[in-house]
Design a protein around this motif. Sequence first.
Motif, PDB file in Angstrom:
ATOM      1  N   ALA A 135       0.813  -1.221   0.000  1.00  0.00           N
ATOM      2  CA  ALA A 135       0.000   0.000   0.000  1.00  0.00           C
ATOM      3  C   ALA A 135       0.843   1.267   0.000  1.00  0.00           C
ATOM      4  CB  ALA A 135      -0.926  -0.001   1.214  1.00  0.00           C
ATOM      5  N   SER A 136       2.146   1.122   0.256  1.00  0.00           N
ATOM      6  CA  SER A 136       3.020   2.295   0.310  1.00  0.00           C
ATOM      7  C   SER A 136       3.339   2.784  -1.101  1.00  0.00           C
ATOM      8  CB  SER A 136       4.315   1.930   1.037  1.00  0.00           C
ATOM      9  OG  SER A 136       5.222   3.005   0.999  1.00  0.00           O
ATOM     10  N   VAL A 165     -13.993  -1.363  -9.585  1.00  0.00           N
ATOM     11  CA  VAL A 165     -15.172  -1.492 -10.450  1.00  0.00           C
ATOM     12  C   VAL A 165     -16.491  -1.512  -9.684  1.00  0.00           C
ATOM     13  CG1 VAL A 165     -13.830  -2.742 -12.178  1.00  0.00           C
ATOM     14  CG2 VAL A 165     -15.113  -4.035 -10.464  1.00  0.00           C
ATOM     15  N   ALA A 166     -16.445  -1.843  -8.380  1.00  0.00           N
ATOM     16  CA  ALA A 166     -17.706  -1.977  -7.631  1.00  0.00           C
ATOM     17  C   ALA A 166     -17.727  -1.202  -6.327  1.00  0.00           C
ATOM     18  CB  ALA A 166     -17.991  -3.458  -7.344  1.00  0.00           C
ATOM     19  N   GLY A 167     -16.617  -0.591  -5.965  1.00  0.00           N
ATOM     20  CA  GLY A 167     -16.575   0.211  -4.752  1.00  0.00           C
ATOM     21  C   GLY A 167     -16.675  -0.583  -3.465  1.00  0.00           C
ATOM     22  N   ARG A 168     -16.248  -1.850  -3.482  1.00  0.00           N
ATOM     23  CA  ARG A 168     -16.278  -2.676  -2.272  1.00  0.00           C
ATOM     24  C   ARG A 168     -15.085  -3.629  -2.287  1.00  0.00           C
ATOM     25  NH1 ARG A 168     -18.725  -7.696  -3.443  1.00  0.00           N
ATOM     26  NH2 ARG A 168     -19.593  -7.812  -5.554  1.00  0.00           N
ATOM     27  N   ILE A 169     -14.901  -4.344  -1.167  1.00  0.00           N
ATOM     28  CA  ILE A 169     -13.803  -5.304  -1.068  1.00  0.00           C
ATOM     29  C   ILE A 169     -14.346  -6.603  -0.496  1.00  0.00           C
ATOM     30  CG2 ILE A 169     -12.017  -3.544  -0.772  1.00  0.00           C
ATOM     31  CD1 ILE A 169     -12.061  -4.216   2.231  1.00  0.00           C
ATOM     32  N   ARG A 170     -13.508  -7.647  -0.549  1.00  0.00           N
ATOM     33  CA  ARG A 170     -13.913  -8.948  -0.025  1.00  0.00           C
ATOM     34  C   ARG A 170     -13.001  -9.464   1.077  1.00  0.00           C
ATOM     35  NH1 ARG A 170     -14.062 -14.761  -3.312  1.00  0.00           N
ATOM     36  NH2 ARG A 170     -14.703 -16.028  -1.512  1.00  0.00           N
ATOM     37  N   TYR A 171     -11.699  -9.315   0.914  1.00  0.00           N
ATOM     38  CA  TYR A 171     -10.759  -9.998   1.801  1.00  0.00           C
ATOM     39  C   TYR A 171     -10.198  -9.133   2.931  1.00  0.00           C
ATOM     40  CZ  TYR A 171     -10.632 -13.570  -1.875  1.00  0.00           C
ATOM     41  OH  TYR A 171     -10.981 -14.539  -2.778  1.00  0.00           O
ATOM     42  N   HIS A 172      -9.859  -7.881   2.638  1.00  0.00           N
ATOM     43  CA  HIS A 172      -9.117  -7.061   3.602  1.00  0.00           C
ATOM     44  C   HIS A 172     -10.060  -6.045   4.244  1.00  0.00           C
ATOM     45  CE1 HIS A 172      -6.189  -8.667   0.720  1.00  0.00           C
ATOM     46  NE2 HIS A 172      -5.363  -8.700   1.750  1.00  0.00           N
ATOM     47  N   ILE A 173     -10.883  -6.516   5.158  1.00  0.00           N
ATOM     48  CA  ILE A 173     -11.956  -5.671   5.695  1.00  0.00           C
ATOM     49  C   ILE A 173     -11.421  -4.535   6.562  1.00  0.00           C
ATOM     50  CG2 ILE A 173     -13.679  -7.503   5.563  1.00  0.00           C
ATOM     51  CD1 ILE A 173     -13.273  -8.061   8.495  1.00  0.00           C
ATOM     52  N   HIS A 197      -8.757  -2.770   5.662  1.00  0.00           N
ATOM     53  CA  HIS A 197      -7.942  -1.922   4.791  1.00  0.00           C
ATOM     54  C   HIS A 197      -8.767  -1.308   3.657  1.00  0.00           C
ATOM     55  CE1 HIS A 197      -4.947  -4.462   6.811  1.00  0.00           C
ATOM     56  NE2 HIS A 197      -4.057  -3.536   6.524  1.00  0.00           N
ATOM     57  N   GLU A 198     -10.028  -1.130   3.880  1.00  0.00           N
ATOM     58  CA  GLU A 198     -10.912  -0.674   2.802  1.00  0.00           C
ATOM     59  C   GLU A 198     -10.498   0.690   2.260  1.00  0.00           C
ATOM     60  OE1 GLU A 198     -15.662  -0.507   1.700  1.00  0.00           O
ATOM     61  OE2 GLU A 198     -15.014  -0.903   3.760  1.00  0.00           O
ATOM     62  N   SER A 199     -10.205   1.645   3.147  1.00  0.00           N
ATOM     63  CA  SER A 199      -9.855   2.992   2.677  1.00  0.00           C
ATOM     64  C   SER A 199      -8.512   2.981   1.943  1.00  0.00           C
ATOM     65  CB  SER A 199      -9.813   3.968   3.856  1.00  0.00           C
ATOM     66  OG  SER A 199      -8.844   3.563   4.816  1.00  0.00           O
ATOM     67  N   VAL A 200      -7.566   2.179   2.424  1.00  0.00           N
ATOM     68  CA  VAL A 200      -6.253   2.091   1.779  1.00  0.00           C
ATOM     69  C   VAL A 200      -6.389   1.487   0.386  1.00  0.00           C
ATOM     70  CG1 VAL A 200      -3.981   1.008   1.891  1.00  0.00           C
ATOM     71  CG2 VAL A 200      -5.034   1.912   3.971  1.00  0.00           C
ATOM     72  N   ILE A 201      -7.182   0.431   0.280  1.00  0.00           N
ATOM     73  CA  ILE A 201      -7.381  -0.226  -1.018  1.00  0.00           C
ATOM     74  C   ILE A 201      -8.085   0.713  -1.986  1.00  0.00           C
ATOM     75  CG2 ILE A 201      -8.670  -2.076  -2.164  1.00  0.00           C
ATOM     76  CD1 ILE A 201      -8.006  -3.821   0.297  1.00  0.00           C
ATOM     77  N   ALA A 202      -9.055   1.471  -1.486  1.00  0.00           N
ATOM     78  CA  ALA A 202      -9.753   2.435  -2.339  1.00  0.00           C
ATOM     79  C   ALA A 202      -8.775   3.472  -2.886  1.00  0.00           C
ATOM     80  CB  ALA A 202     -10.871   3.110  -1.556  1.00  0.00           C
ATOM     81  N   ARG A 203      -7.857   3.919  -2.028  1.00  0.00           N
ATOM     82  CA  ARG A 203      -6.869   4.913  -2.465  1.00  0.00           C
ATOM     83  C   ARG A 203      -5.930   4.332  -3.519  1.00  0.00           C
ATOM     84  NH1 ARG A 203      -1.830   5.197  -0.938  1.00  0.00           N
ATOM     85  NH2 ARG A 203      -2.131   4.058   1.015  1.00  0.00           N
ATOM     86  N   VAL A 204      -5.410   3.137  -3.271  1.00  0.00           N
ATOM     87  CA  VAL A 204      -4.469   2.530  -4.209  1.00  0.00           C
ATOM     88  C   VAL A 204      -5.158   2.217  -5.533  1.00  0.00           C
ATOM     89  CG1 VAL A 204      -2.971   0.537  -4.636  1.00  0.00           C
ATOM     90  CG2 VAL A 204      -3.047   1.579  -2.354  1.00  0.00           C
ATOM     91  N   SER A 205      -6.384   1.735  -5.466  1.00  0.00           N
ATOM     92  CA  SER A 205      -7.086   1.318  -6.684  1.00  0.00           C
ATOM     93  C   SER A 205      -7.368   2.481  -7.622  1.00  0.00           C
ATOM     94  CB  SER A 205      -8.395   0.609  -6.324  1.00  0.00           C
ATOM     95  OG  SER A 205      -9.329   1.509  -5.766  1.00  0.00           O
TER      96      SER A 205
END
Length: 330
Positions: free
Chosen positions: A229-230, A266-274, A276-284
């Motif tokens: 994520a860095s 593509v869907a604005g949600r996650i499955r595995y890293h509950i 880290h949602e905000s971090v994943i949104a930023r990276v994506s």
Amino acid sequence: MIFQWQEQAWKTWAQVRGRLSHAILIQSAEGLGEFEFAQACAQSLLCENPRPDRQACGKCEACNWFSQGNHPDFRLVVPESMAPESREEGVEPAKKKSEQIRIEQARELADFLAVGTHRGGLRVILVYPAEAMNANTQNALLKNLEEPPPSTVFLLVATQPERLLATVRSRCLKFTLPLPESDHVLRWLKEQGVAHPEVALAAAGGSPLAALKIAATEADRLRFIDDLASPGFDPIALAETVSRVSLWDLVGWLQRWSYDLLLARVAGRIRYHINHESVIARVSRHCDAADIAAYLRRLAQARSLARHPLNAKLFVEDLLLQYRRLVARP
């Protein structure tokens, strides 16, 4: 032994046993206890006094032999890396044990199959993981699947059944282990001492034993995804940091992280890293969905090679360099 979340699957197995095929392909997500379930199936087939639910009695002579690993009508075919260590004095351990089921192991079954059963019942061969056989090994086994000796049952267990030859799959009755309900699994994980069962189970995609393993390696996994994520992480340095993590696990971590990137994109949600949602949104936001999908396909290919790479260090560095290019878009 079966796990509590496998009780319904066992009832289905008991019905399958009534119309027993000579070859059964047990398909499962990784970490559902697929090997333990298959062992229970094998023992139940060899048991001389099964219980009403068709589980092995655990008390007869056949069960005693099975539990000691020396039943004369049972063969377990696994990669050398999964086989028990030799306890013979003077025997040097192998420097690098194969992660594949070798063609010699398939051919060695010929002697086992050439004679009648010792107890006058069934003869059982358990192959795990079946996808650890390359094409040549599968073809060697196929001869026995096509013309099985009497009273012989093959149990093939696979978490990646698509890697088996179509001719092998077509000779087998398919039996699928379903994902368990999360409530039952969360209680079980708490009983095992997992501090954050919801996080571990989500990271494992709902697989209980995978969640238990993830919980045991949580510190390593969290450091790894924090680096992913860095914005300016160094792929070469990160590869060195995770050099002691198994390649199979490492590619799995990358797969789940990248899947969440795609899902967030593509869907604005996650499955595995509950967590880290905000971090994943930023990276994506810095990734193209088509590029993430292409990287996931590359990871799927890499997982099939993770048990036997030519050079583990270069293998990891290549995957991380590709990931760095994926997230480096402005």
